[in-house]
Design a protein around this motif. Structure first.
Motif, PDB file in Angstrom:
ATOM      1  N   UNK A  48       0.828  -1.201   0.000  1.00  0.00           N
ATOM      2  CA  UNK A  48       0.000   0.000   0.000  1.00  0.00           C
ATOM      3  C   UNK A  48       0.861   1.249   0.000  1.00  0.00           C
ATOM      4  N   UNK A  49       0.363   2.296  -0.656  1.00  0.00           N
ATOM      5  CA  UNK A  49       1.113   3.553  -0.761  1.00  0.00           C
ATOM      6  C   UNK A  49       1.256   4.201   0.615  1.00  0.00           C
ATOM      7  N   UNK A  50       2.448   4.715   0.905  1.00  0.00           N
ATOM      8  CA  UNK A  50       2.680   5.394   2.170  1.00  0.00           C
ATOM      9  C   UNK A  50       3.816   4.768   2.953  1.00  0.00           C
ATOM     10  N   UNK A  51       3.919   5.170   4.213  1.00  0.00           N
ATOM     11  CA  UNK A  51       4.963   4.652   5.075  1.00  0.00           C
ATOM     12  C   UNK A  51       4.691   4.988   6.523  1.00  0.00           C
ATOM     13  N   UNK A  52       5.601   4.567   7.391  1.00  0.00           N
ATOM     14  CA  UNK A  52       5.429   4.817   8.826  1.00  0.00           C
ATOM     15  C   UNK A  52       6.786   4.759   9.507  1.00  0.00           C
ATOM     16  N   UNK A  53       6.829   5.329  10.703  1.00  0.00           N
ATOM     17  CA  UNK A  53       7.992   5.123  11.564  1.00  0.00           C
ATOM     18  C   UNK A  53       7.516   5.029  13.010  1.00  0.00           C
ATOM     19  N   UNK A  54       8.312   4.350  13.826  1.00  0.00           N
ATOM     20  CA  UNK A  54       8.005   4.228  15.249  1.00  0.00           C
ATOM     21  C   UNK A  54       8.593   5.437  15.964  1.00  0.00           C
ATOM     22  N   UNK A  55       7.752   6.188  16.637  1.00  0.00           N
ATOM     23  CA  UNK A  55       8.188   7.421  17.292  1.00  0.00           C
ATOM     24  C   UNK A  55       9.045   7.134  18.514  1.00  0.00           C
ATOM     25  N   UNK A  56      10.041   7.949  18.716  1.00  0.00           N
ATOM     26  CA  UNK A  56      10.708   7.998  20.011  1.00  0.00           C
ATOM     27  C   UNK A  56       9.745   8.658  21.000  1.00  0.00           C
ATOM     28  N   UNK A  57       9.974   8.518  22.315  1.00  0.00           N
ATOM     29  CA  UNK A  57       9.086   9.208  23.276  1.00  0.00           C
ATOM     30  C   UNK A  57       8.977  10.704  23.018  1.00  0.00           C
ATOM     31  N   UNK A  58      10.092  11.342  22.628  1.00  0.00           N
ATOM     32  CA  UNK A  58      10.076  12.775  22.340  1.00  0.00           C
ATOM     33  C   UNK A  58       9.227  13.072  21.115  1.00  0.00           C
ATOM     34  N   UNK A  59       9.401  12.294  20.058  1.00  0.00           N
ATOM     35  CA  UNK A  59       8.611  12.494  18.844  1.00  0.00           C
ATOM     36  C   UNK A  59       7.124  12.290  19.113  1.00  0.00           C
ATOM     37  N   UNK A  60       6.807  11.269  19.909  1.00  0.00           N
ATOM     38  CA  UNK A  60       5.402  10.990  20.224  1.00  0.00           C
ATOM     39  C   UNK A  60       4.765  12.146  20.981  1.00  0.00           C
ATOM     40  N   UNK A  61       5.512  12.704  21.918  1.00  0.00           N
ATOM     41  CA  UNK A  61       4.993  13.828  22.708  1.00  0.00           C
ATOM     42  C   UNK A  61       4.751  15.059  21.843  1.00  0.00           C
ATOM     43  N   UNK A  62       5.724  15.385  21.003  1.00  0.00           N
ATOM     44  CA  UNK A  62       5.592  16.577  20.158  1.00  0.00           C
ATOM     45  C   UNK A  62       4.479  16.386  19.127  1.00  0.00           C
ATOM     46  N   UNK A  63       4.382  15.193  18.543  1.00  0.00           N
ATOM     47  CA  UNK A  63       3.335  14.933  17.557  1.00  0.00           C
ATOM     48  C   UNK A  63       1.953  15.086  18.183  1.00  0.00           C
TER      49      UNK A  63
END
Length: 555
Positions: free
Chosen positions: A402-417
């Motif tokens: 399927x078109x697209x992608x993903x990444x697993x967030x670090x705790x910092x990335x998850x908080x900011x997102x």
């Protein structure tokens, strides 16, 4: 009012001092004879006795963080004087049943409850959104708020202690809390406030529960032609739940939830909305473990939040959410003072904060910015415990085809997102405040789409699209509750456009509002009007809510 002596600071009759209680967070403004801020449950009961005897209108208010003006006076068509009763001084949290349940007083905030439960490794029904600006627990229950957490649904309980005026105009205290506290109102309220009851006095029954019934099976039913949740859903209307202040709530009893041992956020991007719908349907029907949440953003919302929500993101990221209620109140107080000084144009504080934010570097993580350049649609999928491995395995296979992608967030990335997604709600207001010369109008809608709606991403007719400058699409994707905020072009009438938009939503089978409640901006559907009249036969409490009658006895 002299029959009951209150310290002057807690009985406010000055228009200038009462303004903060008579003006809504986003909309609504009206007059009131007085604002009363009781300290104890007994004080609240005595105040109610006096205002009921005097034949006054009562508008109950806690943090006044609602977005549709439902907790402030709104117009001049009342046939009686209005009194606003603010409950924020009546704080109280009592843990019961080995911390599995909690009894909460009307002034307790979601943030306060979350902090209390954190010490015993438990979570409240909601841990996102309005908790950061000081919204109250009781206010959430009264308005069926929340629902971002897929495993729980909106705030709801069938266990409460409340006051009601019956059809014969008699004031009663009703104890449906499931706790033996005595017989007279004074005895019940004193025993509750002093925690003067034992575990043997607390009763448990499936007839009355402190959580949303059958929400998991409801959200998993992706082929149903009705929404998962919306404010006027008859399944969510029970006494104080969904009452919108038509009952005076003294306490609610709610379930608490164990904190997850581990959480992981997957940041997903795609250019095809069908990919996200395919993902949604598989997750809800095939996953053994439901995700915690699934928060969606479109690129245009992402970009505007990056620019106009930057200062809010920085504050939350650097100092946390605890000071936010104070900061919001301080900003509002400053605006009220400065608006009376000719030198300052309206919204000086927000315009100053917006300009100051420009000197700081971008706050968003590099991988989020890379996804912004590659994709138009973003989903923050939060999972916990056993669900992490399940999600990891599935996403790895899913994006092979399927078109697209993903990444697993670090705790910092998850908080900011998560914070970036949250501050989006205030972007249209900030934009309008910083573009006053353009006379910008905004149109905010929060809608609940049918669970079987596969074409979920809105494509507007050209004649409507041409009236809109920016469209901010974001929301709670897994249960199809979407926030659609529109910044309109100069000269466009938001009220006329709203009616055009609602006709389109009606054809799609959507319900609105989904979670901000009707306030004074939407007509209450039949199910809500029925509930309001059952709760408040004489129309003494919050008359006019949902654009209903403001007159005594609903005349």
């Amino acid at each position: 009012m002299g029959v009951f002596c209150l310290q002057k600071i807690f009985l406010i009759t000055s228009k200038s001092r009462s303004e903060k209680y008579r003006e809504g967070y986003r909309s609504g403004h009206g007059d009131a004879l007085a604002v009363i801020r009781p300290k104890t449950l007994i004080e609240l009961w005595k105040v109610l006795q006096i205002v009921h005897q005097a034949g006054l209108i009562v508008i109950m208010q806690a943090a006044n963080t609602g977005l549709t003006g439902g907790s402030v006076p709104n117009d001049n068509s009342y046939d009686r004087d209005v009194v606003v009763i603010n409950t924020l001084r009546m704080k109280g949290i009592q843990l019961i049943d080995d911390n599995k349940q909690v009894i909460v007083f009307p002034g307790t905030t979601l943030h306060g409850l979350e902090t209390k439960l954190d010490k015993v490794d438990r979570n409240p029904h909601s841990v996102i959104g309005s908790s950061t600006i000081g919204a109250s627990v009781v206010g959430g229950v009264n308005n069926n708020s929340g629902g971002a957490l897929v495993q729980r649904g909106p705030a709801y309980t069938e266990l409460a202690l409340y006051a009601q005026v019956d059809k014969n105009n008699q004031l009663h205290l009703v104890n449906h809390l499931g706790v033996d506290l005595g017989t007279t109102p004074e005895e019940i309220l004193t025993n509750l406030e002093n925690h003067n009851y034992s575990s043997q006095d607390v009763h448990y029954s499936e007839e009355r529960v402190g959580h949303n019934r059958n929400y998991e099976s409801r959200v998993r039913n992706v082929d149903a032609s009705t929404p998962t949740r919306y404010n006027a859903d008859p399944r969510e209307l029970y006494e104080v739940s969904g009452s919108a202040g038509k009952l005076v709530t003294f306490a609610v009893r709610l379930d608490t939830y164990p904190k997850p041992k581990e959480e992981k956020v997957f940041y997903i991007g795609t250019n095809d909305p069908d990919v996200l719908e395919k993902l949604r349907r598989h997750i809800l029907t095939k996953f053994k473990y439901l995700p915690v949440s699934g928060e969606y953003m479109h690129r245009e919302a992402y970009d505007l939040a990056k620019k106009y929500g930057k200062d809010s993101l920085m504050v939350i990221d650097d100092i946390g959410t605890k000071p936010l209620p104070f900061l919001f109140n301080a900003r509002a107080a400053s605006e009220r003072i400065l608006r009376h000084i000719p030198t300052f144009k309206p919204y000086f504080v927000d315009r100053m904060l917006q300009n100051m934010s420009k000197i700081f570097p971008d706050q968003l993580p590099k991988r989020m910015e890379e996804f912004r350049d590659k994709y138009q649609h973003y989903l923050q999928l939060k999972v916990d415990n056993q669900g992490i491995k399940e999600a990891q395995d599935y996403l790895q296979e899913f994006f092979k085809d399927n078109e697209g992608g993903y990444f697993e967030c670090t705790p910092k990335e998850a908080k900011v997102a998560a914070t970036h997604r949250y501050v989006t709600a205030a972007v249209p207001i900030r934009y309008a405040e910083t573009h006053q010369k353009d006379d910008i109008q905004i149109l905010p809608l929060d809608i609940a789409l049918p669970r079987n709606e596969e074409d979920w991403f809105e494509i507007l007719p050209k004649e409507i699209d041409d009236k809109i400058k920016y469209k901010l699409y974001y929301g709670h994707f897994l249960d199809h509750v979407m926030h659609q905020d529109y910044i309109l072009k100069k000269g466009v009438d938001p009220h006329e456009l709203k009616q055009e938009m609602l006709k389109i939503l009606d054809k799609r089978g959507a319900r609105y509002p989904a979670e901000h409640n009707v306030g004074h901006l939407y007509h209450a559907p039949e199910s809500l009007v029925k509930h309001y009249k059952e709760c408040d036969p004489t129309n003494m409490f919050n008359p006019g809510i949902g654009l209903t009658s403001t007159k005594r006895d609903w005349k």
